[in-house]
Design a protein around this motif. Structure first.
Motif, PDB file in Angstrom:
ATOM      1  N   ILE A   1      42.798 -17.766 -18.820  1.00  0.00           N
ATOM      2  CA  ILE A   1      43.210 -18.847 -19.720  1.00  0.00           C
ATOM      3  C   ILE A   1      43.082 -20.191 -19.023  1.00  0.00           C
ATOM      4  O   ILE A   1      42.528 -21.152 -19.577  1.00  0.00           O
ATOM      5  CB  ILE A   1      44.654 -18.619 -20.202  1.00  0.00           C
ATOM      6  CG1 ILE A   1      44.736 -17.354 -21.046  1.00  0.00           C
ATOM      7  CG2 ILE A   1      45.147 -19.820 -21.008  1.00  0.00           C
ATOM      8  CD1 ILE A   1      46.160 -16.890 -21.332  1.00  0.00           C
TER       9      ILE A   1
ATOM     10  N   LEU B   1      48.421 -25.683 -25.701  1.00  0.00           N
ATOM     11  CA  LEU B   1      48.136 -24.248 -25.733  1.00  0.00           C
ATOM     12  C   LEU B   1      49.047 -23.589 -26.760  1.00  0.00           C
ATOM     13  O   LEU B   1      50.254 -23.830 -26.773  1.00  0.00           O
ATOM     14  CB  LEU B   1      48.378 -23.628 -24.358  1.00  0.00           C
ATOM     15  CG  LEU B   1      48.197 -22.104 -24.276  1.00  0.00           C
ATOM     16  CD1 LEU B   1      46.733 -21.713 -24.453  1.00  0.00           C
ATOM     17  CD2 LEU B   1      48.731 -21.565 -22.944  1.00  0.00           C
TER      18      LEU B   1
ATOM     19  N   SER C   1      46.271 -12.318 -17.911  1.00  0.00           N
ATOM     20  CA  SER C   1      45.247 -13.244 -18.398  1.00  0.00           C
ATOM     21  C   SER C   1      45.443 -14.687 -17.964  1.00  0.00           C
ATOM     22  O   SER C   1      44.675 -15.556 -18.379  1.00  0.00           O
ATOM     23  CB  SER C   1      45.186 -13.178 -19.929  1.00  0.00           C
ATOM     24  OG  SER C   1      46.439 -13.481 -20.514  1.00  0.00           O
TER      25      SER C   1
END
Length: 308
Positions: free
Chosen positions: A47, A35, A43
């Motif tokens: 995600i 990532l 979020s």
């Protein structure tokens, strides 16, 4: 929210006003992907959900790599790093802002001339504190979990800002060293009108360093560029636009007047050591009031729509 493909093993996920990136082929499985950046505070669920759909249920990354530590790039970082039990890699000059030692310099709401700039006094300056989970990017320029990529120090927007580059296909992850939308404008941030701009002005603390960083990236002649704000660009339009930005950086990117235009903020291994005084008077109260109202409205909408 679903990511868009940049290359076969790189995807961009837009979360409101900011992008993050998944590196690794679809179906890579547990510890088979990386990532890059971690978007906004609310979020984490979105995600993780997008990652599960792309790489497999419960598939954790091998690492999280940060281009820099501004609030819109680390918002979900603590939650995700803890959930996945994963190391976080960043340039050593970003560590003070990730380990609780220093806040970033104050933003400059007088530059950029748009709604995002006016809102900037409300943005968190940190620091976040991830403790010993934060590690330094390798000194040899390699990127953990991303064979064939190298990191380049591209300061200016922040002291330890980095960009990532793969020579084999000239793919660039530029972070906020430059962006592909006018991020100071709330309308442009929402519509994602595609055009090359310098780093978001309200949070850029050293314009001389920012210029040199853009010159470095233009010299790479990338085929594809994925930035922290805006849609990916590719091909001759990217290279020509980036070369023009590098040639005319002072005219196209640097504000005519602003807090950090004549004197940069100074930062070192322990964080910020000095900042120049504000330019002009404070932002009018009515502007701050409107900014608060706009932010509250956005948070309300987000709260109703966010999956987690």
């Amino acid at each position: 929210m679903e990511p868009i493909e940049v290359t076969g093993d790189l995807a961009c996920l837009r979360v409101a006003i900011v992008n993050l990136f998944f590196h690794g082929p679809p179906g890579a499985g547990d510890r088979g992907w990386v990532l890059i950046d971690a978007a906004l505070p609310w979020s984490a669920g979105a995600i993780a959900g997008a990652a599960a759909r792309r790489f497999g249920a419960d598939a954790r990354p091998s690492a999280i790599v940060l281009t820099h530590g501004h609030f819109d790039h680390v918002g979900a970082l603590r939650t995700l790093a803890t959930r996945w039990d994963v190391p976080v890699f960043a340039h050593p000059l970003e560590h003070p802002y990730l380990t609780g030692r220093s806040a970033y310099p104050p933003p400059d709401p007088t530059v950029g001339g748009g709604g995002m700039a006016f809102l900037s006094p409300l943005y968190p300056r940190g620091p976040v504190d991830l403790g010993d989970r934060v590690q330094a990017l390798p000194a040899d320029g390699s990127v953990p979990g991303m064979p064939g990529w190298r990191w380049l120090h591209t300061p200016g927007h922040s002291p330890g800002h980095v960009s990532l580059f793969r020579d084999a296909d000239r793919t660039l992850i530029a972070g906020d060293a430059f962006v592909t939308t006018k991020q100071e404008s709330l309308a442009a941030a929402i519509t994602q009108r595609r055009e090359i701009h310098g780093p978001p002005a309200y949070y850029t603390m050293d314009w001389g360093a920012a210029r040199r960083s853009v010159e470095l990236l233009a010299g790479l002649e990338p085929e594809i560029a994925a930035t922290g704000h805006g849609r990916p660009l590719r091909g001759p339009a990217l290279r020509e636009g980036l070369a023009e930005l590098a040639r005319r950086f002072d005219q196209l990117a640097v504000p005519r007047r602003g807090r950090y235009v004549e004197r940069p903020a100074v930062a070192g291994p322990a964080g910020v050591t000095s900042v120049p005084p504000p330019v002009g008077g404070p932002v009018p109260g009515v502007v701050v009031g409107l900014a608060v109202a706009a932010l509250a409205g956005a948070m309300l909408v987000r709260g109703r729509r966010s999956p987690g």
